[in-house]
Write a protein that holds these residues in place. Structure first.
Motif, PDB file in Angstrom:
ATOM      1  N   THR A 186       0.839  -1.189   0.000  1.00 54.84           N
ATOM      2  CA  THR A 186       0.000   0.000   0.000  1.00 54.84           C
ATOM      3  C   THR A 186       0.878   1.244   0.000  1.00 54.84           C
ATOM      4  OG1 THR A 186      -1.632  -1.209   1.300  1.00 54.84           O
ATOM      5  CG2 THR A 186      -1.868   1.182   1.173  1.00 54.84           C
ATOM      6  N   PRO A 187       0.815   2.076  -1.039  1.00 60.28           N
ATOM      7  CA  PRO A 187       1.681   3.258  -1.098  1.00 60.28           C
ATOM      8  C   PRO A 187       1.206   4.351  -0.145  1.00 60.28           C
ATOM      9  CG  PRO A 187       0.199   3.240  -2.967  1.00 60.28           C
ATOM     10  CD  PRO A 187      -0.030   1.949  -2.239  1.00 60.28           C
ATOM     11  N   TYR A 188       2.145   5.198   0.265  1.00 63.42           N
ATOM     12  CA  TYR A 188       1.785   6.363   1.068  1.00 63.42           C
ATOM     13  C   TYR A 188       1.185   7.428   0.169  1.00 63.42           C
ATOM     14  CZ  TYR A 188       2.220  10.893   3.278  1.00 63.42           C
ATOM     15  OH  TYR A 188       1.951  12.148   3.734  1.00 63.42           O
ATOM     16  N   ARG A 189       0.131   8.076   0.634  1.00 62.63           N
ATOM     17  CA  ARG A 189      -0.451   9.222  -0.073  1.00 62.63           C
ATOM     18  C   ARG A 189      -0.758  10.307   0.952  1.00 62.63           C
ATOM     19  NH1 ARG A 189      -3.523   4.771  -1.957  1.00 62.63           N
ATOM     20  NH2 ARG A 189      -2.901   4.115  -4.072  1.00 62.63           N
ATOM     21  N   PRO A 190      -0.658  11.577   0.570  1.00 63.65           N
ATOM     22  CA  PRO A 190      -0.971  12.669   1.500  1.00 63.65           C
ATOM     23  C   PRO A 190      -2.463  12.944   1.603  1.00 63.65           C
ATOM     24  CG  PRO A 190      -0.229  13.567  -0.575  1.00 63.65           C
ATOM     25  CD  PRO A 190      -0.102  12.069  -0.693  1.00 63.65           C
ATOM     26  N   PHE A 191      -3.288  11.963   1.201  1.00 63.62           N
ATOM     27  CA  PHE A 191      -4.730  12.107   1.295  1.00 63.62           C
ATOM     28  C   PHE A 191      -5.322  10.712   1.512  1.00 63.62           C
ATOM     29  CE2 PHE A 191      -3.486  11.835  -3.155  1.00 63.62           C
ATOM     30  CZ  PHE A 191      -4.258  10.781  -3.627  1.00 63.62           C
ATOM     31  N   ASN A 192      -6.591  10.671   1.910  1.00 65.01           N
ATOM     32  CA  ASN A 192      -7.263   9.411   2.176  1.00 65.01           C
ATOM     33  C   ASN A 192      -7.943   8.883   0.911  1.00 65.01           C
ATOM     34  OD1 ASN A 192      -6.637   9.622   4.977  1.00 65.01           O
ATOM     35  ND2 ASN A 192      -8.318  11.083   5.180  1.00 65.01           N
ATOM     36  N   VAL A 193      -8.078   7.559   0.810  1.00 64.37           N
ATOM     37  CA  VAL A 193      -8.745   6.944  -0.333  1.00 64.37           C
ATOM     38  C   VAL A 193      -9.831   5.995   0.157  1.00 64.37           C
ATOM     39  CG1 VAL A 193      -6.750   7.116  -1.871  1.00 64.37           C
ATOM     40  CG2 VAL A 193      -7.032   5.077  -0.439  1.00 64.37           C
ATOM     41  N   LEU A 251     -20.000  20.324   0.888  1.00 63.68           N
ATOM     42  CA  LEU A 251     -19.987  18.869   0.829  1.00 63.68           C
ATOM     43  C   LEU A 251     -21.174  18.337   1.631  1.00 63.68           C
ATOM     44  CD1 LEU A 251     -16.241  17.849   1.275  1.00 63.68           C
ATOM     45  CD2 LEU A 251     -17.453  18.534  -0.796  1.00 63.68           C
ATOM     46  N   ASN A 252     -21.766  17.242   1.138  1.00 62.23           N
ATOM     47  CA  ASN A 252     -22.846  16.644   1.911  1.00 62.23           C
ATOM     48  C   ASN A 252     -22.266  15.736   2.989  1.00 62.23           C
ATOM     49  OD1 ASN A 252     -22.292  14.057   0.744  1.00 62.23           O
ATOM     50  ND2 ASN A 252     -23.566  14.588  -1.034  1.00 62.23           N
ATOM     51  N   GLN A 253     -23.141  15.171   3.812  1.00 57.57           N
ATOM     52  CA  GLN A 253     -22.660  14.408   4.958  1.00 57.57           C
ATOM     53  C   GLN A 253     -21.884  13.166   4.535  1.00 57.57           C
ATOM     54  OE1 GLN A 253     -25.707  13.405   7.794  1.00 57.57           O
ATOM     55  NE2 GLN A 253     -24.213  13.038   9.424  1.00 57.57           N
ATOM     56  N   ASP A 254     -22.321  12.499   3.469  1.00 54.08           N
ATOM     57  CA  ASP A 254     -21.594  11.317   3.000  1.00 54.08           C
ATOM     58  C   ASP A 254     -20.203  11.679   2.515  1.00 54.08           C
ATOM     59  OD1 ASP A 254     -23.647   9.580   3.578  1.00 54.08           O
ATOM     60  OD2 ASP A 254     -24.518   9.646   1.567  1.00 54.08           O
ATOM     61  N   GLN A 255     -20.071  12.802   1.809  1.00 51.49           N
ATOM     62  CA  GLN A 255     -18.760  13.252   1.335  1.00 51.49           C
ATOM     63  C   GLN A 255     -17.858  13.614   2.509  1.00 51.49           C
ATOM     64  OE1 GLN A 255     -20.416  16.292  -1.261  1.00 51.49           O
ATOM     65  NE2 GLN A 255     -19.652  15.219  -3.065  1.00 51.49           N
ATOM     66  N   ILE A 256     -18.431  14.211   3.533  1.00 50.88           N
ATOM     67  CA  ILE A 256     -17.665  14.559   4.726  1.00 50.88           C
ATOM     68  C   ILE A 256     -17.165  13.294   5.428  1.00 50.88           C
ATOM     69  CG2 ILE A 256     -17.869  15.507   7.060  1.00 50.88           C
ATOM     70  CD1 ILE A 256     -19.665  17.698   5.825  1.00 50.88           C
ATOM     71  N   LYS A 257     -18.009  12.285   5.522  1.00 47.47           N
ATOM     72  CA  LYS A 257     -17.592  11.032   6.155  1.00 47.47           C
ATOM     73  C   LYS A 257     -16.483  10.358   5.364  1.00 47.47           C
ATOM     74  CE  LYS A 257     -21.837   9.962   8.654  1.00 47.47           C
ATOM     75  NZ  LYS A 257     -22.982   9.016   8.835  1.00 47.47           N
ATOM     76  N   ASN A 258     -16.517  10.508   4.040  1.00 45.57           N
ATOM     77  CA  ASN A 258     -15.464   9.917   3.209  1.00 45.57           C
ATOM     78  C   ASN A 258     -14.104  10.573   3.461  1.00 45.57           C
ATOM     79  OD1 ASN A 258     -17.034   8.002   1.936  1.00 45.57           O
ATOM     80  ND2 ASN A 258     -17.591   9.344   0.240  1.00 45.57           N
ATOM     81  N   LEU A 259     -14.102  11.842   3.884  1.00 49.43           N
ATOM     82  CA  LEU A 259     -12.851  12.522   4.189  1.00 49.43           C
ATOM     83  C   LEU A 259     -12.153  11.923   5.399  1.00 49.43           C
ATOM     84  CD1 LEU A 259     -13.947  16.261   3.751  1.00 49.43           C
ATOM     85  CD2 LEU A 259     -12.582  14.900   2.151  1.00 49.43           C
ATOM     86  N   MET A 260     -12.877  11.186   6.208  1.00 51.31           N
ATOM     87  CA  MET A 260     -12.319  10.634   7.434  1.00 51.31           C
ATOM     88  C   MET A 260     -11.586   9.330   7.199  1.00 51.31           C
ATOM     89  SD  MET A 260     -15.666  11.256   9.833  1.00 51.31           S
ATOM     90  CE  MET A 260     -14.971  10.250  11.132  1.00 51.31           C
ATOM     91  N   LYS A 261     -11.748   8.722   6.037  1.00 52.19           N
ATOM     92  CA  LYS A 261     -11.198   7.377   5.799  1.00 52.19           C
ATOM     93  C   LYS A 261      -9.752   7.427   5.411  1.00 52.19           C
ATOM     94  CE  LYS A 261     -15.705   5.572   4.460  1.00 52.19           C
ATOM     95  NZ  LYS A 261     -16.500   4.937   3.373  1.00 52.19           N
TER      96      LYS A 261
END
Length: 327
Positions: A62-69, A317-327
């Motif tokens: 798993t590569p390092y990224r400066p963001f969540n996927v 952003l809607n709530q689902d998009q906000i939750k995706n930022l946490m992953k």
């Protein structure tokens, strides 16, 4: 195509992808959140920015990224917007600062040096250090600024970061850990691009110990919304994800909403003080009001907290998009 070449193309796209219209690769890699099980991934900040999908390769690590996927068990190479339930209006990232450093299993976060290229340290530099970040996959080590110091992220004059009225709307996202053992009396600031006084428009988050409430403020040249939240509504001394949506119409702040760990928080009080002065203070500070620079005020206003992965979008952003930022 060889597996190594697949991997090269796959990683190259992850680094160079942006929010412009584009074709994205979807490939496989071990998912740290599912016991290293091979799962599908689109290695961009927002897969909804992709106009089309093509099969990529497979990463053995798993590569390092400066963001969540996000990881997927199944794929759909057809209509990506429908598959991912994307909004027709795509948000643009207009600010993204990891604030920390890449995790190194051989070097603990506390032994890593603060990178001066990400921000300027104000006040006592000995009070800023690297600490373990939130316990989520790929997360970088975070930066901690104790009372007596704060982080200067730069001047954002003529942008909606310092003047909300310049955007149609916006969403702020940040991982935050507030330390109550140091400097938790008086007014303590954690984010400020202005807004905390009529001297500057912008956005601010602070704690008012006399009221035992947090204040979330968005001030434009036309109006201000100041929402208050009781102390027990905000996690203290532990990591949490903070998201704030600011709805704006014709330079008027219509509404401000707070999300903690992806959940909407209803305010306990709403105030509407006077509007602000445009363009006087335009810097973005973490741990200090941006209208105060004097070092002797550091012990009065600076908040003690750790910060990680600050992002700002030019849309709601809607709530689902906000939750995706946490992953």
């Amino acid at each position: 195509m060889s597996p190594q070449l697949y991997k090269t193309v796959f990683l190259s796209l992850a680094i160079t992808a942006s929010y412009a219209a584009m074709v994205c690769l979807i490939g496989q890699e071990p998912d740290p959140g599912s016991s290293q099980q091979l799962r599908w991934v689109i290695p961009v900040i927002d897969p909804c920015s992709c106009t089309d999908l093509q099969l990529g390769g497979r990463n053995t690590i798993t590569p390092y990224r400066p963001f969540n996927v996000n990881y997927f068990d199944d794929i759909n190479l057809g209509d990506i917007k429908q598959w991912l339930n994307c909004s027709t209006q795509l948000p643009n990232v207009i600010l993204h600062r990891s604030l920390g450093a890449k995790r190194d299993i051989n070097i603990p976060c506390r032994n890593q040096s603060v990178n001066p290229n990400r921000f300027e340290v104000r006040g006592n530099p000995d009070l800023v250090k690297m600490v373990p970040g939130p316990d989520v996959a790929h997360h970088a080590c975070a930066v901690y600024a104790e009372v007596g110091s704060y982080l200067d992220l730069g001047d954002f004059k003529d942008t909606c970061i310092s003047d909300p009225g310049l955007c149609k709307s916006m969403t702020w996202s940040l991982w935050l850990k507030i330390n109550t053992s140091s400097g938790f009396t008086g007014n303590r600031y954690y984010i400020s691009s202005g807004g905390q006084s009529s001297q500057a428009v912008g956005f601010a988050l602070l704690y008012k110990s006399d009221l035992e409430k947090f204040a979330l403020i968005s001030r434009s040249v036309r109006n201000t919304i100041d929402k208050r939240y009781k102390k027990n509504r905000i996690p203290l001394d532990s990591w949490f994800h903070l998201a704030v949506t600011i709805e704006i119409k014709q330079k008027v702040v219509k509404d401000v909403k707070l999300y903690i760990d992806g959940e909407f928080m209803l305010q306990d009080e709403t105030r509407t003080p006077i509007a602000g002065i445009e363009g006087r203070y335009t810097k973005l500070y973490l741990g200090m009001p941006n209208t105060v620079d004097e070092n002797h005020m550091l012990t009065t206003y600076s908040g003690s907290a750790a910060y990680s992965n600050l992002m700002m979008f030019d849309r709601l952003l809607n709530q689902d998009q906000i939750k995706n930022l946490m992953k």
